[in-house]
Design a protein around this motif. Structure first.
Motif, PDB file in Angstrom:
ATOM      1  N   ASP A  45      -7.724  -0.254  17.748  1.00  0.00           N
ATOM      2  CA  ASP A  45      -7.103  -1.302  16.955  1.00  0.00           C
ATOM      3  C   ASP A  45      -7.103  -0.937  15.477  1.00  0.00           C
ATOM      4  N   ILE A  46      -6.054  -1.353  14.767  1.00  0.00           N
ATOM      5  CA  ILE A  46      -5.970  -1.139  13.330  1.00  0.00           C
ATOM      6  C   ILE A  46      -5.744  -2.485  12.651  1.00  0.00           C
ATOM      7  N   ASN A  47      -6.077  -2.550  11.382  1.00  0.00           N
ATOM      8  CA  ASN A  47      -5.831  -3.751  10.606  1.00  0.00           C
ATOM      9  C   ASN A  47      -4.410  -3.712  10.051  1.00  0.00           C
ATOM     10  N   MET A  48      -3.703  -4.820  10.194  1.00  0.00           N
ATOM     11  CA  MET A  48      -2.381  -4.956   9.596  1.00  0.00           C
ATOM     12  C   MET A  48      -2.451  -6.078   8.556  1.00  0.00           C
ATOM     13  N   TYR A  49      -2.326  -5.683   7.295  1.00  0.00           N
ATOM     14  CA  TYR A  49      -2.346  -6.655   6.203  1.00  0.00           C
ATOM     15  C   TYR A  49      -0.922  -7.145   5.970  1.00  0.00           C
ATOM     16  N   MET A  85      -5.672  -3.461  -0.448  1.00  0.00           N
ATOM     17  CA  MET A  85      -6.422  -3.359   0.807  1.00  0.00           C
ATOM     18  C   MET A  85      -6.132  -2.057   1.534  1.00  0.00           C
ATOM     19  N   LEU A  86      -4.893  -1.557   1.418  1.00  0.00           N
ATOM     20  CA  LEU A  86      -4.573  -0.275   2.054  1.00  0.00           C
ATOM     21  C   LEU A  86      -5.344   0.868   1.412  1.00  0.00           C
ATOM     22  N   GLU A  87      -5.604   0.768   0.109  1.00  0.00           N
ATOM     23  CA  GLU A  87      -6.410   1.789  -0.569  1.00  0.00           C
ATOM     24  C   GLU A  87      -7.863   1.739  -0.117  1.00  0.00           C
ATOM     25  N   GLU A  88      -8.335   0.528   0.160  1.00  0.00           N
ATOM     26  CA  GLU A  88      -9.719   0.363   0.601  1.00  0.00           C
ATOM     27  C   GLU A  88      -9.895   0.714   2.078  1.00  0.00           C
ATOM     28  N   ASP A  89      -8.892   0.429   2.873  1.00  0.00           N
ATOM     29  CA  ASP A  89      -8.943   0.658   4.330  1.00  0.00           C
ATOM     30  C   ASP A  89      -7.865   1.673   4.686  1.00  0.00           C
ATOM     31  N   ARG A  90      -8.247   2.940   4.769  1.00  0.00           N
ATOM     32  CA  ARG A  90      -7.272   4.018   4.978  1.00  0.00           C
ATOM     33  C   ARG A  90      -6.762   4.090   6.410  1.00  0.00           C
ATOM     34  N   ASN A  91      -7.332   3.299   7.291  1.00  0.00           N
ATOM     35  CA  ASN A  91      -6.862   3.292   8.681  1.00  0.00           C
ATOM     36  C   ASN A  91      -6.115   1.988   8.964  1.00  0.00           C
ATOM     37  N   SER A  92      -5.238   1.607   8.048  1.00  0.00           N
ATOM     38  CA  SER A  92      -4.524   0.344   8.189  1.00  0.00           C
ATOM     39  C   SER A  92      -3.081   0.498   7.718  1.00  0.00           C
ATOM     40  N   ILE A 109       4.525  -1.046   4.875  1.00  0.00           N
ATOM     41  CA  ILE A 109       3.839  -0.167   3.924  1.00  0.00           C
ATOM     42  C   ILE A 109       2.841   0.694   4.707  1.00  0.00           C
ATOM     43  N   LEU A 110       3.028   2.000   4.662  1.00  0.00           N
ATOM     44  CA  LEU A 110       2.164   2.932   5.390  1.00  0.00           C
ATOM     45  C   LEU A 110       1.293   3.718   4.420  1.00  0.00           C
ATOM     46  N   GLN A 111       0.359   4.472   4.989  1.00  0.00           N
ATOM     47  CA  GLN A 111      -0.564   5.244   4.163  1.00  0.00           C
ATOM     48  C   GLN A 111       0.061   6.527   3.639  1.00  0.00           C
ATOM     49  N   GLY A 112       1.011   7.079   4.373  1.00  0.00           N
ATOM     50  CA  GLY A 112       1.657   8.319   3.953  1.00  0.00           C
ATOM     51  C   GLY A 112       1.355   9.497   4.848  1.00  0.00           C
ATOM     52  N   TYR A 113       0.273   9.410   5.640  1.00  0.00           N
ATOM     53  CA  TYR A 113      -0.079  10.513   6.532  1.00  0.00           C
ATOM     54  C   TYR A 113       0.507  10.332   7.935  1.00  0.00           C
ATOM     55  N   GLU A 114       1.173   9.222   8.181  1.00  0.00           N
ATOM     56  CA  GLU A 114       1.715   8.953   9.513  1.00  0.00           C
ATOM     57  C   GLU A 114       2.872   9.901   9.837  1.00  0.00           C
ATOM     58  N   GLN A 116       6.427  11.145  11.755  1.00  0.00           N
ATOM     59  CA  GLN A 116       7.730  10.513  11.940  1.00  0.00           C
ATOM     60  C   GLN A 116       7.790   9.790  13.275  1.00  0.00           C
ATOM     61  N   LYS A 117       7.106  10.334  14.277  1.00  0.00           N
ATOM     62  CA  LYS A 117       7.075   9.690  15.589  1.00  0.00           C
ATOM     63  C   LYS A 117       6.418   8.316  15.496  1.00  0.00           C
ATOM     64  N   TYR A 118       5.324   8.232  14.746  1.00  0.00           N
ATOM     65  CA  TYR A 118       4.626   6.958  14.583  1.00  0.00           C
ATOM     66  C   TYR A 118       5.502   5.955  13.837  1.00  0.00           C
ATOM     67  N   ARG A 119       6.211   6.440  12.813  1.00  0.00           N
ATOM     68  CA  ARG A 119       7.103   5.564  12.049  1.00  0.00           C
ATOM     69  C   ARG A 119       8.240   5.040  12.926  1.00  0.00           C
ATOM     70  N   ASN A 120       8.769   5.917  13.789  1.00  0.00           N
ATOM     71  CA  ASN A 120       9.835   5.487  14.694  1.00  0.00           C
ATOM     72  C   ASN A 120       9.353   4.414  15.665  1.00  0.00           C
ATOM     73  N   ILE A 121       8.098   4.547  16.122  1.00  0.00           N
ATOM     74  CA  ILE A 121       7.542   3.558  17.051  1.00  0.00           C
ATOM     75  C   ILE A 121       7.462   2.193  16.382  1.00  0.00           C
ATOM     76  N   ILE A 122       7.009   2.168  15.123  1.00  0.00           N
ATOM     77  CA  ILE A 122       6.916   0.903  14.394  1.00  0.00           C
ATOM     78  C   ILE A 122       8.302   0.285  14.210  1.00  0.00           C
ATOM     79  N   GLU A 123       9.255   1.126  13.839  1.00  0.00           N
ATOM     80  CA  GLU A 123      10.615   0.633  13.627  1.00  0.00           C
ATOM     81  C   GLU A 123      11.199   0.044  14.913  1.00  0.00           C
TER      82      GLU A 123
END
Length: 344
Positions: A45-49, A85-92, A109-114, A116-123
């Motif tokens: 599980d991840i946190n979604m702010y 919060m994204l800066e404080e929680d890098r797994n969110s 808003i993503l962290q930047g390390y995700e 393209q496959k992960y981004r496509n899943i979210i979209e």
């Protein structure tokens, strides 16, 4: 009698060289890591702010976001708070939902390390969620459970078979060669060669020491981590067969060399090759033929079976029988070679 005498002597040597104590200490360290560092089950599980515009029905949107049960939704008052919060929680991740020109705008808003496959899943997930609100929407997805009664070990317990494989089963792969070359350097073997004792008795006593050590560390670790959640009768049978197999390989390799330094390269390559099967243990979908033919591949899954409530008895004891036969063959081969090279 000669075998018993050699075995007792070798056990005393192992205690004097602190080898058994070191193995027990390593087992206890592994137990401490499993019990106090590794969680019972890893959580994906991840946190979604989220920030939701006041003009929208936030309760319905939050329910839609939580429908996949993979994220913990935390509502915030502004985009700036999300970024903080994204800066404080890098797994969110963050999401801002607003109304623009009578259209709902999702700003992820993503962290930047995700990837393209992960981004496509979210979209695609957001698009799919929006499609559900259309009047003509109808789901054509059918979920079929193929193995509804399959057992699953906890993530912590699932690591135990690998320890039993690499430490208890193959403990003799390294150490038996060390004992033999130590005897050569001290002249023990030359003295042994002129006695009425047989070579196989000498080698078997070494295997006996490795077997005691493997059983001791394997049972201590299992008892402290798994408690009564293990079939100890099956476990002991599997530990004996696999330990004898691992030690016999160590004997066979050492028969080709006259010093531990020369033998270490072959021993390390053998050990690393056998350890490669652990990748398929943790990733069952990755099991090419080159891994499946390794003896450590069925060995790892056989160890896993002993921790299930309904183990596959046939699979466990087919491994026990197979590795016992292989151990006997390697031992006989090693005995043949050592008769020629023991005093070299």
């Amino acid at each position: 009698m000669k075998f018993a005498h050699n075995f007792i002597k070798d056990m005393k040597v192992s205690f004097k060289t602190f080898y058994i104590y070191i193995e027990i200490l390593m087992a206890l360290i592994f137990v401490a890591i499993l019990l106090f560092v590794v969680p019972e089950n890893f959580s994906s599980d991840i946190n979604m702010y989220a920030h939701i515009d006041s003009s929208l029905q936030s309760n319905e949107i939050v329910e839609a976001l939580e429908s996949d049960n993979s994220s913990n939704i935390i509502l915030l008052d502004s985009m700036d708070e999300i970024k903080y919060m994204l800066e404080e929680d890098r797994n969110s991740i963050g999401i801002s939902i607003s109304m623009v020109d009578q259209k709902i705008l999702y700003n992820v808003i993503l962290q930047g390390y995700e990837s393209q496959k992960y981004r496509n899943i979210i979209e695609k997930s957001l698009i799919a969620e929006g499609i559900k609100d259309l009047p003509e929407y109808g789901s054509n997805t059918n979920i079929v459970t193929l193995a509804s009664s399959s057992e699953r070990l906890s993530d912590r317990l699932n690591m135990l078979p690998i320890f039993l494989l690499l430490n208890s089963a193959f403990t003799g792969l390294f150490i038996v060669a060390t004992y033999i070359f130590m005897d050569k350097e001290e002249g023990t073997i030359r003295a042994f060669a002129v006695t009425p004792a047989k070579v196989w008795e000498y080698l078997l006593s070494k295997m006996g020491v490795m077997l005691v050590t493997g059983l001791l560390t394997g049972l201590i670790t299992t008892l402290l981590v798994a408690g009564l959640k293990a079939n100890y009768l099956h476990l002991i049978a599997l530990l004996i067969a696999t330990n004898l197999f691992g030690t016999s390989i160590g004997l066979f390799i050492s028969s080709f060399y006259d010093s531990i330094m020369k033998a270490m390269g072959a021993i390390l390559v053998t050990f690393m090759t056998l350890a490669f099967a652990t990748t398929s243990y943790f990733m069952p979908s990755f099991n090419p033929i080159i891994i499946r033919i390794l003896p450590s591949y069925p060995m790892a899954f056989a160890f896993r079976e002993v921790f299930l409530e309904n183990p596959d008895i046939a699979y466990i004891y087919s491994n026990v029988a197979g590795f016992t036969v292989l151990a006997a063959l390697f031992f006989l081969w090693s005995n043949h070679r050592f008769k020629k090279t023991l005093t070299v």
